[in-house]
Design a protein around this motif. Structure first.
Motif, PDB file in Angstrom:
ATOM      1  N   SER A  13      -6.480  16.189   7.153  1.00  0.00           N
ATOM      2  CA  SER A  13      -5.718  14.876   8.234  1.00  0.00           C
ATOM      3  C   SER A  13      -5.860  14.261   7.117  1.00  0.00           C
ATOM      4  O   SER A  13      -5.310  12.895   7.414  1.00  0.00           O
ATOM      5  N   SER A  14      -5.755  14.404   5.739  1.00  0.00           N
ATOM      6  CA  SER A  14      -6.157  13.259   4.562  1.00  0.00           C
ATOM      7  C   SER A  14      -4.728  13.217   4.179  1.00  0.00           C
ATOM      8  O   SER A  14      -4.149  14.233   4.066  1.00  0.00           O
ATOM      9  N   GLY A  71      -4.048   1.191  -4.270  1.00  0.00           N
ATOM     10  CA  GLY A  71      -3.403   2.013  -2.707  1.00  0.00           C
ATOM     11  C   GLY A  71      -2.473   1.805  -2.347  1.00  0.00           C
ATOM     12  O   GLY A  71      -1.887   0.251  -2.876  1.00  0.00           O
ATOM     13  N   GLY A  72      -1.566   1.711  -1.490  1.00  0.00           N
ATOM     14  CA  GLY A  72      -0.918   1.021  -0.273  1.00  0.00           C
ATOM     15  C   GLY A  72      -1.157  -0.056   0.345  1.00  0.00           C
ATOM     16  O   GLY A  72      -0.129  -0.570   0.203  1.00  0.00           O
ATOM     17  N   THR A  73      -2.671  -0.082   0.599  1.00  0.00           N
ATOM     18  CA  THR A  73      -2.672  -1.511   0.909  1.00  0.00           C
ATOM     19  C   THR A  73      -2.497  -2.381   0.375  1.00  0.00           C
ATOM     20  O   THR A  73      -1.592  -3.527   0.324  1.00  0.00           O
ATOM     21  N   HIS A 101       1.954   1.431   8.358  1.00  0.00           N
ATOM     22  CA  HIS A 101       0.771   1.196   8.375  1.00  0.00           C
ATOM     23  C   HIS A 101       0.027   0.192   8.637  1.00  0.00           C
ATOM     24  O   HIS A 101       0.311  -1.452   8.403  1.00  0.00           O
ATOM     25  N   PHE A 102      -1.326  -0.010   8.850  1.00  0.00           N
ATOM     26  CA  PHE A 102      -2.007  -1.193   9.396  1.00  0.00           C
ATOM     27  C   PHE A 102      -2.379  -1.736   8.337  1.00  0.00           C
ATOM     28  O   PHE A 102      -2.882  -3.219   8.477  1.00  0.00           O
ATOM     29  N   SER A 103      -2.187  -1.394   6.917  1.00  0.00           N
ATOM     30  CA  SER A 103      -2.245  -2.931   5.578  1.00  0.00           C
ATOM     31  C   SER A 103      -1.596  -3.835   6.100  1.00  0.00           C
ATOM     32  O   SER A 103      -1.860  -4.764   5.593  1.00  0.00           O
ATOM     33  N   THR A 149       3.198   7.229   8.831  1.00  0.00           N
ATOM     34  CA  THR A 149       1.603   7.158   8.930  1.00  0.00           C
ATOM     35  C   THR A 149       1.469   8.068   9.746  1.00  0.00           C
ATOM     36  O   THR A 149       0.782   9.836   9.618  1.00  0.00           O
ATOM     37  N   ASP A 202       2.378   5.538  -3.771  1.00  0.00           N
ATOM     38  CA  ASP A 202       1.165   6.246  -4.339  1.00  0.00           C
ATOM     39  C   ASP A 202       1.001   7.100  -4.936  1.00  0.00           C
ATOM     40  O   ASP A 202       0.919   8.659  -4.212  1.00  0.00           O
ATOM     41  N   LYS A 205      -1.270  10.005  -3.196  1.00  0.00           N
ATOM     42  CA  LYS A 205      -1.281  10.373  -2.310  1.00  0.00           C
ATOM     43  C   LYS A 205      -0.311  12.185  -2.392  1.00  0.00           C
ATOM     44  O   LYS A 205      -0.924  12.446  -3.301  1.00  0.00           O
TER      45      LYS A 205
HETATM   46  N1  0PR Z   1       1.634   3.182   3.896  1.00  0.00           N
HETATM   47  C1  0PR Z   1       1.417   4.290   4.424  1.00  0.00           C
HETATM   48  C2  0PR Z   1       2.589   4.609   4.923  1.00  0.00           C
HETATM   49  C3  0PR Z   1       0.304   4.861   4.626  1.00  0.00           C
HETATM   50  O1  0PR Z   1       0.193   6.229   5.093  1.00  0.00           O
HETATM   51  C4  0PR Z   1      -1.230   4.677   3.945  1.00  0.00           C
HETATM   52  C5  0PR Z   1      -2.089   5.101   3.974  1.00  0.00           C
HETATM   53  C6  0PR Z   1      -1.355   3.189   3.372  1.00  0.00           C
HETATM   54  C7  0PR Z   1      -0.122   2.002   2.897  1.00  0.00           C
HETATM   55  C8  0PR Z   1      -2.447   2.430   2.957  1.00  0.00           C
HETATM   56  O2  0PR Z   1      -2.227   3.759   1.667  1.00  0.00           O
HETATM   57  P1  0PR Z   1      -3.781   2.954   0.853  1.00  0.00           P
HETATM   58  O3  0PR Z   1      -4.998   4.222   2.335  1.00  0.00           O
HETATM   59  O4  0PR Z   1      -3.934   4.178  -0.229  1.00  0.00           O
HETATM   60  O5  0PR Z   1      -4.117   1.744   0.784  1.00  0.00           O
HETATM   61  N2  0PR Z   1      -2.214   6.004   5.226  1.00  0.00           N
HETATM   62  C9  0PR Z   1      -3.539   7.153   5.528  1.00  0.00           C
HETATM   63  C10 0PR Z   1      -4.567   5.920   6.544  1.00  0.00           C
HETATM   64  O6  0PR Z   1      -4.239   5.381   5.588  1.00  0.00           O
HETATM   65  C11 0PR Z   1      -4.658   7.105   4.349  1.00  0.00           C
HETATM   66  C12 0PR Z   1      -5.639   8.404   4.405  1.00  0.00           C
HETATM   67  C13 0PR Z   1      -5.553   8.919   3.198  1.00  0.00           C
HETATM   68  C14 0PR Z   1      -5.922   8.989   5.422  1.00  0.00           C
HETATM   69  C15 0PR Z   1      -6.764   9.516   2.924  1.00  0.00           C
HETATM   70  C16 0PR Z   1      -7.255   9.222   5.572  1.00  0.00           C
HETATM   71  C17 0PR Z   1      -7.614   9.976   4.163  1.00  0.00           C
HETATM   72  O7  0PR Z   1      -8.422  10.937   3.907  1.00  0.00           O
HETATM   73  O8  0PR Z   1      -4.207   6.684   7.430  1.00  0.00           O
END
Ligand code: 0PR
Length: 358
Positions: A13-14, A71-73, A101-103, A149, A202, A205
């Motif tokens: 899932s990560s 990070g992406g957020t 993304h929810f960010s 995502t 990122d 990732k």
């Molecule tokens: N933009 C996209 C398209 C993303 O998928 C994500 C993170 C972000 C921005 C935000 O990035 P940061 O989490 O680095 O701030 N997407 C997954 C999520 O939040 C990241 C993730 C990472 C999920 C590790 C699970 C995990 O174990 O769902």
């Protein structure tokens, strides 16, 4: 007790992965450095400059401005902040597709901008017509996603950029996850394909760097002026990052990963991941599941709640889309062997569920 991290052998899932060995080593070596104070920690600041240049190579822009974020957020929040700070309107809005993304919700909340969420096409990509209908003179940013995502989808970036610019808005592409895979596909997603202004990509990732290493890039250095605050007691006079003290480990590890892997290592990793995703999609379809076509190395497939719970009980680290499909992200640590064993478990739990749990 000495804590131990999890193994990666059941993690599906990560969107993060095991760092490349060179990235791991560099992270450890630079643990006690702070790129937030470049005049004091100069060697890590130099590495950050090189990371930004190398990220420019990955995303098709010469001489970008940017930095390694947490990070992406953070990168997405900063892109929204840039657009808001440059705008003259008192009632700014940001238009994002539902797949964003929810960010962006966090960004809208902390920055006090209105988030306008638009519906998707049937293939889960942004609906350009809907985006256009939501734009007006107060739109400060239009967002496209390159590697979403939930389904790994790539929005029509050149079309979204045209709409955004028509309304005088900035255009941001969120390639946080997809950015290290997309250069090896024929999608139009990069600075070279469209006149986008900023991008999230990122290293922590698909870039195989240690956490925390996100990336924010801008085509023009001037865009960062909208973020700069004076830093009177530091040797450097201003700061455009969101956090102050930052991880030198993340910067050094992004540098080491990019040095080791761009472009051939990332190409090989992408091709392996994509082949695994396609194999898995076929295997899950053969097992009777409804599968969403993996355009990038991310497979979604519908399962019952019982089957999903049974797979979690077998210790698979799995997550679900908002529609309830299971999601498998084929990161570099996900091997064909892992997937074979996962598919065997899917077959066994779906057969058990079909028998009514016996
Ligand atoms: N933009 C996209 C398209 C993303 O998928 C994500 C993170 C972000 C921005 C935000 O990035 P940061 O989490 O680095 O701030 N997407 C997954 C999520 O939040 C990241 C993730 C990472 C999920 C590790 C699970 C995990 O174990 O769902």
């Amino acid at each position: 007790m000495r804590g131990q991290p999890q193994d990666f052998d059941r993690v599906l899932s990560s969107m993060c992965t095991e760092p490349h060995p060179a990235a791991r080593e560099a992270a450890e070596r630079f643990l006690a450095t702070n790129p937030g104070d470049p005049a004091t920690y100069q060697s890590v600041a130099d590495l950050e400059t090189e990371v930004v240049e190398m990220l420019g190579d990955v995303v098709g822009v010469a001489d970008p401005s940017g930095y390694v974020a947490s990070g992406g957020t953070e990168a997405n929040i900063q892109a929204v902040r840039m657009a808001r700070n440059r705008a003259v309107t008192q009632t700014p809005n940001v238009v994002v597709p539902e797949s964003a993304h929810f960010s962006f919700k966090k960004a809208a909340d902390v920055l006090g901008v209105e988030l306008r969420v638009t519906s998707l096409e049937d293939d889960y990509t942004a609906d350009v017509g809907a985006v256009e209908r939501f734009c007006d003179e107060d739109t400060v940013l239009v967002v496209g996603v390159a590697g979403s995502t939930e389904y790994g989808r790539v929005d029509p970036i050149p079309e979204l950029a045209a709409v955004g610019h028509e309304y005088g808005a900035l255009v941001h592409v969120d390639a946080a996850w997809g950015g290290f895979v997309l250069p090896f596909t024929d999608h139009d997603w990069s600075f070279a394909d469209a006149s986008i202004d900023t991008m999230t990509i990122d290293p922590h990732k698909m870039g195989q760097a240690a956490i925390p290493a996100g990336g924010l890039l801008a085509r023009d250095a001037e865009l960062f002026d909208a973020l700069a605050v004076d830093t009177p007691y530091l040797e450097s006079a201003s700061q455009a990052t969101l956090t102050g003290t930052r991880s030198g480990a993340g910067v050094a590890s992004a540098h080491a990963a990019l040095r080791a892997l761009w472009p051939d290592g990332y190409r090989e990793a992408s091709q392996r991941a994509q082949a695994n995703a396609e194999w898995l999609a076929d295997a899950l379809a053969a097992a009777g599941l409804n599968v969403v076509d993996p355009e990038l190395p991310l497979v979604a497939a519908s399962v019952t709640d019982e089957a999903f719970e049974a797979l979690r009980e077998r210790e698979w680290r799995l997550s679900r889309t908002s529609d309830g499909e299971l999601r498998v992200v084929c990161m570099p640590h996900v091997t064909r062997e892992m997937l074979e064993s996962f598919v065997a478990d899917v077959e066994s739990v779906t057969a058990t569920v079909a028998r009514g749990g016996r």
